[in-house]
Design a protein around this motif. Structure first.
Motif, mmCIF file in Angstrom:
data_model
loop_
_atom_site.group_PDB
_atom_site.id
_atom_site.type_symbol
_atom_site.label_atom_id
_atom_site.label_comp_id
_atom_site.label_asym_id
_atom_site.label_seq_id
_atom_site.Cartn_x
_atom_site.Cartn_y
_atom_site.Cartn_z
ATOM 1 N N ALA A 64 0.845 -1.195 0.000
ATOM 2 C CA ALA A 64 0.000 0.000 0.000
ATOM 3 C C ALA A 64 0.879 1.243 0.000
ATOM 4 O O ALA A 64 1.891 1.297 0.706
ATOM 5 C CB ALA A 64 -0.918 0.010 1.216
ATOM 6 N N GLU A 65 0.502 2.200 -0.801
ATOM 7 C CA GLU A 65 1.132 3.524 -0.785
ATOM 8 C C GLU A 65 0.032 4.552 -0.570
ATOM 9 O O GLU A 65 -1.102 4.361 -1.040
ATOM 10 C CB GLU A 65 1.862 3.799 -2.104
ATOM 11 C CG GLU A 65 3.077 2.931 -2.352
ATOM 12 C CD GLU A 65 4.277 3.313 -1.500
ATOM 13 O OE1 GLU A 65 4.230 4.392 -0.847
ATOM 14 O OE2 GLU A 65 5.257 2.544 -1.486
ATOM 15 N N PHE A 66 0.385 5.625 0.138
ATOM 16 C CA PHE A 66 -0.613 6.624 0.484
ATOM 17 C C PHE A 66 -0.180 8.005 -0.003
ATOM 18 O O PHE A 66 1.008 8.338 0.007
ATOM 19 C CB PHE A 66 -0.816 6.668 1.999
ATOM 20 C CG PHE A 66 -1.308 5.378 2.583
ATOM 21 C CD1 PHE A 66 -2.666 5.130 2.720
ATOM 22 C CD2 PHE A 66 -0.408 4.397 2.989
ATOM 23 C CE1 PHE A 66 -3.121 3.938 3.250
ATOM 24 C CE2 PHE A 66 -0.848 3.195 3.520
ATOM 25 C CZ PHE A 66 -2.216 2.966 3.652
ATOM 26 N N MET A 67 -1.170 8.780 -0.423
ATOM 27 C CA MET A 67 -0.911 10.145 -0.864
ATOM 28 C C MET A 67 -1.960 11.063 -0.242
ATOM 29 O O MET A 67 -3.159 10.852 -0.423
ATOM 30 C CB MET A 67 -0.972 10.246 -2.391
ATOM 31 C CG MET A 67 -0.744 11.641 -2.931
ATOM 32 S SD MET A 67 -0.819 11.673 -4.759
ATOM 33 C CE MET A 67 -0.407 13.401 -5.072
ATOM 34 N N GLN A 68 -1.498 12.068 0.489
ATOM 35 C CA GLN A 68 -2.413 13.046 1.082
ATOM 36 C C GLN A 68 -2.615 14.171 0.081
ATOM 37 O O GLN A 68 -1.694 14.904 -0.251
ATOM 38 C CB GLN A 68 -1.856 13.594 2.398
ATOM 39 C CG GLN A 68 -2.850 14.448 3.157
ATOM 40 C CD GLN A 68 -2.405 14.732 4.580
ATOM 41 O OE1 GLN A 68 -1.471 14.121 5.094
ATOM 42 N NE2 GLN A 68 -3.072 15.666 5.242
ATOM 43 N N GLN A 69 -3.841 14.269 -0.427
ATOM 44 C CA GLN A 69 -4.114 15.210 -1.510
ATOM 45 C C GLN A 69 -5.595 15.564 -1.554
ATOM 46 O O GLN A 69 -6.453 14.684 -1.512
ATOM 47 C CB GLN A 69 -3.694 14.594 -2.852
ATOM 48 C CG GLN A 69 -4.074 15.385 -4.081
ATOM 49 C CD GLN A 69 -3.295 16.672 -4.215
ATOM 50 O OE1 GLN A 69 -2.069 16.658 -4.152
ATOM 51 N NE2 GLN A 69 -3.987 17.789 -4.406
#
Length: 257
Positions: A64-69
């Motif tokens: 899993a990779e996460f991006m706060q956007q």
């Protein structure tokens, strides 16, 4: 043509991008796709649920990779797709899940609230699908899954921008499906019915309203969030390769009455 029926629902080696995929129903979509073998790229406005979701995905042996956007910002779609490609090198599945609902009487509704709902629920979905399609068209394959609502089919006199946006989601699903079919890309939607979540607790605890809702559902119960998981796996997998432009209502028969 699928040569091995055992692989119909297997999406091992694929990458799924899910907006709002770390909390609420989105977390269940993430869990379903990881369970079926996909790595996931999750975009959300805050980091709520990231740690828990990462553990869920890891338990299935996936990454899993996460991006706060904020998905409504200018050029957000390009940034998101670019970041997903940077992290995983590919994009096979897009789940446009992020959404918002604001409730008010029509004469008291603020223009700013109308724009907020439309920008998140409809405009962001359009731009993200557009950028994802550019990648998917190059590989001549891909799945775009949009999240509609019972309000994709019905009214909603206190949530009319939400209703308008969810009707729009179904229209865009059909338009994208028609345009992208020659590129080997399927575009479909899920319309969840009344699901047992923290957001719907007030409705469930309102005895009169709860009675009205249950009387409208042939299955006679609120769905568990997990009851949506099979549908998202189906639409993300090769099992649905000849299905496009469709909206699947997961509603216990609500729309029948």
């Amino acid at each position: 043509m699928v040569s091995n029926s055992n692989d119909l629902f297997n999406i091992k080696g694929q990458v799924a991008l899910i907006t709002g995929g770390a909390s609420g129903l989105g977390q269940y979509y993430t869990k379903a796709l990881a369970m079926a073998g996909a790595d996931v790229f999750i975009v959300s406005r805050t980091d709520k649920g990231w740690s828990e979701t990462n553990k869920i995905v890891s338990a299935f042996g996936q990454k899993a990779e996460f991006m706060q956007q904020d998905i409504t910002e200018d050029d957000a779609a390009k940034k998101i797709i670019s970041s997903c490609i940077d992290k995983f090198g590919q994009l096979d599945i897009l789940v446009n899940n992020a959404g918002v609902q604001i409730r008010n009487k029509i004469l008291d509704f603020k223009d700013s609230d109308w724009l907020k709902v439309i920008n998140i629920n409809l405009n962001a979905l359009y731009f993200l699908s557009h950028e994802a399609a550019k990648v998917m068209a190059q590989q001549h394959s891909g799945k775009i899954i949009n999240i509609g609502s019972m309000q994709s089919f019905r009214a909603g006199k206190f949530i009319f921008p939400y209703t308008a946006s969810k009707h729009g989601v179904i229209g865009l699903t059909k338009a994208y499906a028609d345009a992208l079919a020659p590129e080997g890309i399927q575009v479909n939607a899920i319309a969840p019915g009344y699901i047992d979540t923290a957001m719907t607790k007030p409705l469930q605890e309102d005895k009169e309203r709860n009675h009205e809702i249950l009387a409208h559902i042939p299955e006679n119960h609120w769905a568990a969030p997990s009851e949506l998981m099979g549908t998202v796996i189906y639409l993300a997998s090769k099992a649905s390769n000849y299905v496009t432009g469709s909206t699947i209502a997961v509603d216990g028969g609500y729309l029948l009455r």
